[in-house]
Design a protein around this motif. Sequence first.
Motif, PDB file in Angstrom:
ATOM      1  N   THR A  49      55.536  36.713  30.562  1.00  0.00           N
ATOM      2  CA  THR A  49      54.649  37.876  30.530  1.00  0.00           C
ATOM      3  C   THR A  49      55.334  39.028  29.803  1.00  0.00           C
ATOM      4  O   THR A  49      54.690  39.750  29.054  1.00  0.00           O
ATOM      5  CB  THR A  49      54.242  38.309  31.947  1.00  0.00           C
ATOM      6  OG1 THR A  49      55.423  38.520  32.728  1.00  0.00           O
ATOM      7  CG2 THR A  49      53.352  37.270  32.601  1.00  0.00           C
ATOM      8  N   SER A  87      47.441  39.627  28.871  1.00  0.00           N
ATOM      9  CA  SER A  87      46.749  39.489  30.154  1.00  0.00           C
ATOM     10  C   SER A  87      45.379  38.841  29.981  1.00  0.00           C
ATOM     11  O   SER A  87      44.787  38.382  30.955  1.00  0.00           O
ATOM     12  CB  SER A  87      46.633  40.842  30.857  1.00  0.00           C
ATOM     13  OG  SER A  87      46.070  41.810  30.005  1.00  0.00           O
ATOM     14  N   ILE A  90      45.018  35.265  31.495  1.00  0.00           N
ATOM     15  CA  ILE A  90      44.811  34.985  32.921  1.00  0.00           C
ATOM     16  C   ILE A  90      43.433  34.352  33.062  1.00  0.00           C
ATOM     17  O   ILE A  90      42.438  34.861  32.548  1.00  0.00           O
ATOM     18  CB  ILE A  90      44.907  36.271  33.769  1.00  0.00           C
ATOM     19  CG1 ILE A  90      46.279  36.912  33.602  1.00  0.00           C
ATOM     20  CG2 ILE A  90      44.627  35.955  35.243  1.00  0.00           C
ATOM     21  CD1 ILE A  90      46.413  38.271  34.282  1.00  0.00           C
ATOM     22  N   ARG A  95      42.086  35.608  38.047  1.00  0.00           N
ATOM     23  CA  ARG A  95      41.534  36.951  38.270  1.00  0.00           C
ATOM     24  C   ARG A  95      40.863  37.036  39.641  1.00  0.00           C
ATOM     25  O   ARG A  95      41.019  38.024  40.364  1.00  0.00           O
ATOM     26  CB  ARG A  95      40.555  37.305  37.164  1.00  0.00           C
ATOM     27  CG  ARG A  95      41.234  37.531  35.835  1.00  0.00           C
ATOM     28  CD  ARG A  95      40.215  37.682  34.682  1.00  0.00           C
ATOM     29  NE  ARG A  95      40.931  37.731  33.435  1.00  0.00           N
ATOM     30  CZ  ARG A  95      41.522  38.822  32.943  1.00  0.00           C
ATOM     31  NH1 ARG A  95      41.441  39.954  33.597  1.00  0.00           N
ATOM     32  NH2 ARG A  95      42.179  38.779  31.804  1.00  0.00           N
ATOM     33  N   PRO A 106      43.615  42.850  35.545  1.00  0.00           N
ATOM     34  CA  PRO A 106      43.576  43.725  34.384  1.00  0.00           C
ATOM     35  C   PRO A 106      42.259  43.606  33.634  1.00  0.00           C
ATOM     36  O   PRO A 106      41.599  42.572  33.659  1.00  0.00           O
ATOM     37  CB  PRO A 106      44.739  43.237  33.518  1.00  0.00           C
ATOM     38  CG  PRO A 106      44.899  41.808  33.907  1.00  0.00           C
ATOM     39  CD  PRO A 106      44.536  41.729  35.358  1.00  0.00           C
ATOM     40  N   CYS A 142      54.997  44.920  36.160  1.00  0.00           N
ATOM     41  CA  CYS A 142      53.718  44.631  35.510  1.00  0.00           C
ATOM     42  C   CYS A 142      52.533  45.169  36.302  1.00  0.00           C
ATOM     43  O   CYS A 142      51.386  44.904  35.972  1.00  0.00           O
ATOM     44  CB  CYS A 142      53.568  43.131  35.259  1.00  0.00           C
ATOM     45  SG  CYS A 142      53.638  42.137  36.757  1.00  0.00           S
ATOM     46  N   ALA A 160      47.091  45.615  31.961  1.00  0.00           N
ATOM     47  CA  ALA A 160      46.640  44.849  30.793  1.00  0.00           C
ATOM     48  C   ALA A 160      47.715  44.916  29.729  1.00  0.00           C
ATOM     49  O   ALA A 160      48.346  45.944  29.521  1.00  0.00           O
ATOM     50  CB  ALA A 160      45.332  45.421  30.265  1.00  0.00           C
TER      51      ALA A 160
END
Length: 161
Positions: A49, A87, A90, A95, A106, A142, A160
């Motif tokens: 990430t 992001s 994801i 989510r 995000p 994050c 994000a």
Amino acid sequence: MTEPLDRVRARVEAVPDPELPMISLADLGVIRAVRQGPDQVVEVVVTPTYLGCPALPVIEADLRTVLEECGHPEGRVTWALSPAWTSDWITGTGRRKLAEHGIAPPAAAGAPLPVRLGLGRPCPHCRSVATRPLGPFGSTGCQTILVCTACRESFPHLKAV
């Protein structure tokens, strides 16, 4: 016993994220490939990430454990830095699980600027969009902390990227 590649892939994709254990590495979107290299060694390709993430050594160790348990002790974990993780990778399931655990997922990276700053993110407790930033950092780098002005609950928001 050596497990087939599809079983290794399923096991790798199910490994939980060390910092957000409610979602798997696959749902976080960091698993780029599980494949057999030209030398026939199983390789797991991961995009972090972000490079400063303190969970990277844990992720690598967890993936190496899965490879060993699947009968591939010579297997390797490779870090792919390009393209950089976003992001947007994801999954919908990821989510949903974040929201179910009180973490606002995000917004899409291309969302309007106010949403990208964290303003107006739906509260995972009452679904109100009357939210505002409370602090720039959450329990991990994050995340940021938002507060809902409707129910007055604070909650983490995954940034994000």
